[in-house]
Design a protein around this motif. Structure first.
Motif, PDB file in Angstrom:
ATOM      1  N   PRO A 281       0.799  -1.207   0.135  1.00 39.62           N
ATOM      2  CA  PRO A 281       0.102   0.159  -0.038  1.00 39.62           C
ATOM      3  C   PRO A 281       0.618   1.220   0.069  1.00 39.62           C
ATOM      4  O   PRO A 281       1.369   1.779   1.209  1.00 39.62           O
ATOM      5  N   ASP A 282       1.175   1.809  -1.121  1.00 41.95           N
ATOM      6  CA  ASP A 282       1.922   2.862  -1.171  1.00 41.95           C
ATOM      7  C   ASP A 282       1.421   4.185  -1.496  1.00 41.95           C
ATOM      8  O   ASP A 282       0.453   4.511  -0.618  1.00 41.95           O
ATOM      9  N   VAL A 283       1.578   5.121  -2.358  1.00 42.70           N
ATOM     10  CA  VAL A 283       1.144   6.589  -2.327  1.00 42.70           C
ATOM     11  C   VAL A 283       0.672   7.397  -1.030  1.00 42.70           C
ATOM     12  O   VAL A 283      -0.212   7.956  -0.795  1.00 42.70           O
ATOM     13  N   GLY A 284       1.571   6.986   0.045  1.00 41.83           N
ATOM     14  CA  GLY A 284       1.537   7.771   1.103  1.00 41.83           C
ATOM     15  C   GLY A 284       0.736   6.828   2.395  1.00 41.83           C
ATOM     16  O   GLY A 284       0.544   7.198   3.324  1.00 41.83           O
TER      17      GLY A 284
ATOM     18  N   ASN B 180      11.666   3.719  -2.288  1.00 42.45           N
ATOM     19  CA  ASN B 180      12.620   2.566  -2.549  1.00 42.45           C
ATOM     20  C   ASN B 180      12.006   1.283  -2.464  1.00 42.45           C
ATOM     21  O   ASN B 180      12.596   0.401  -3.261  1.00 42.45           O
ATOM     22  N   LEU B 181      10.911   0.904  -1.751  1.00 37.98           N
ATOM     23  CA  LEU B 181      10.008  -0.250  -1.936  1.00 37.98           C
ATOM     24  C   LEU B 181       9.500  -0.560  -3.302  1.00 37.98           C
ATOM     25  O   LEU B 181       9.569  -1.563  -3.716  1.00 37.98           O
ATOM     26  N   ALA B 182       9.037   0.501  -3.905  1.00 35.06           N
ATOM     27  CA  ALA B 182       8.214   0.291  -5.078  1.00 35.06           C
ATOM     28  C   ALA B 182       9.403  -0.136  -6.317  1.00 35.06           C
ATOM     29  O   ALA B 182       8.965  -0.927  -7.185  1.00 35.06           O
ATOM     30  N   VAL B 183      10.581   0.584  -6.015  1.00 42.53           N
ATOM     31  CA  VAL B 183      11.480   0.312  -7.345  1.00 42.53           C
ATOM     32  C   VAL B 183      11.866  -1.127  -6.897  1.00 42.53           C
ATOM     33  O   VAL B 183      11.989  -1.914  -8.226  1.00 42.53           O
ATOM     34  N   LYS B 184      12.148  -1.420  -5.832  1.00 43.84           N
ATOM     35  CA  LYS B 184      12.693  -2.831  -5.424  1.00 43.84           C
ATOM     36  C   LYS B 184      11.528  -3.978  -5.906  1.00 43.84           C
ATOM     37  O   LYS B 184      11.916  -5.170  -6.305  1.00 43.84           O
TER      38      LYS B 184
END
Length: 388
Positions: A167-170, A328-332
């Motif tokens: 759950p990204d985007v903040g 960082n998490l999304a790129v990985k």
């Protein structure tokens, strides 16, 4: 070619203007593409400085969705070209030495998070009409707005566990602001919530029926906008409250509120293994709970672990730092392969049979989890270094 984002400046009675933005890709449920982001960010920067723009109103074209998430189908090919080629025996060694991340993935999420951060910190009244489907990247656009409106058709979720993401985007920030346990439960299950749930979870501020949208826009044009931004916020709030009062009897019941005690109990465990086991053990004929349970059971255990860890680390973290951690998490995730497989199964081949890397959360090596949270950049070279 049709514009994927439509910008309008509506003239108000006192000479000011309302900046209206329409996400214009209804066939994709207004999925947030890189092209959309590239148009939105500079326009919002301009409107924030433009003296005659009093407020911003963001909506999605069509009745079905405000924004159903990021346009991850377009990221699929980029992930295929920059994916780790590891097996169970060599995964950790390769991850520490072979960090060839996709520049396309890096750029997309960098630009998306910059846009989300700008909305969170936008100084003028920023109204989001969150009608229909609001998921993932759509919630990123909505969560930071100063005035968030939901309707009778709002269906909101962070369903990243189903695609091998997190759950990204903040989410590290706003999921931690929810009533006890709700943020973690939604992150682990991707459960869909309605307008009443969104208000209860502090993801929305006002409930207004869809039929009143055009009248609301007309009323916004009649506000006596001034030069004092806090007063303009108050005037916006007052108008939205008046609209909500006329619709309050149409607000649906809130499943997450009615299950608050159970949710708190389920996630009040010392380990993620225990939390997952508790959710797995739910024995209920309640459809909302059952769907949430099944999403976790079918979802990526790596996603569950990332979500659990990010929320733990995100507690008390400034918003800018949350976005830096998430980039960082999304790129990985784009490199590791789980996200690639989730998108393939759900959106490309549509076989709905993802071959997840881990069968349970206790199978995930500590070294792999540590790698995900070790920053790929120094503080100075981080793509979001300017966010403060």
């Amino acid at each position: 070619m049709t514009d994927v984002v439509i910008f309008q400046e509506l003239s108000c009675d006192n000479g000011k203007k309302i900046g209206v933005i329409t996400l214009n890709s209804p066939k994709s449920l207004n999925a947030l593409s890189g092209e959309m982001i590239a148009l939105l960010y500079p326009k919002l920067l301009s409107w924030q400085q433009q003296q005659d723009i009093a407020a911003v109103f963001l909506q999605g074209e069509g009745e079905k969705a405000f924004c159903a998430g990021g346009d991850i189908v377009h990221l699929y090919q980029a992930m295929k070209e920059h994916v780790a080629t590891h097996d169970a025996n060599t995964a950790t060694d390769q991850l520490t030495t072979d960090n060839h991340f996709s520049p396309i993935i890096t750029e997309y999420f960098t630009q998306e998070y910059q846009l989300d951060f700008l909305i969170h910190t936008f100084n003028k009244p920023f109204i989001v009409w969150g009608s229909g489907i609001v998921m993932g990247g759509g919630l990123g656009l909505m969560a930071g707005a100063s005035h968030r409106v939901v309707t009778e058709s709002s269906r909101i979720a962070m369903p990243e566990i189903s695609i091998g993401l997190f759950p990204d985007v903040g989410g590290s920030y706003f999921l931690n602001k929810m009533p006890v346990g709700c943020g973690l439960f939604l992150a682990l299950t991707g459960a869909s919530i309605n307008a009443a749930d969104a208000k209860y979870c502090q993801l929305a501020d006002y409930f207004i029926e869809q039929q009143h949208k055009e009248n609301l826009l007309e009323q916004l044009k009649m506000i006596n906008w001034g030069e004092t931004i806090p007063l303009n916020h108050d005037k916006t709030s007052q108008l939205l409250q008046e609209f909500e009062q006329s619709c309050v009897n149409k607000l649906p019941s809130s499943p997450i509120k009615s299950h608050q005690a159970l949710i708190s109990q389920l996630v009040d465990k010392s380990t993620l293994i225990d939390i997952v086991s508790a959710i797995d053990a739910i024995d209920s004929d309640d459809k909302w709970l059952s769907r949430a349970q099944q999403s976790l059971q079918k979802g990526s255990m790596l996603s569950a672990q990332l979500a659990y860890s990010q929320l733990q680390r995100g507690k008390g973290m400034p918003l800018a730092d949350c976005f830096k951690m998430e980039l960082n998490l999304a790129v990985k995730c784009g490199y590791f392969g789980e996200f690639l497989e989730g998108v393939r199964a759900l959106l490309i081949d549509k076989d709905n049979v993802p071959q997840w890397r881990y069968s349970s959360v206790d199978c995930i090596e500590k070294s792999v989890l540590d790698w995900f949270f070790d920053s790929a950049w120094s503080k100075e070279t981080h793509p979001l270094a300017k966010l403060t």
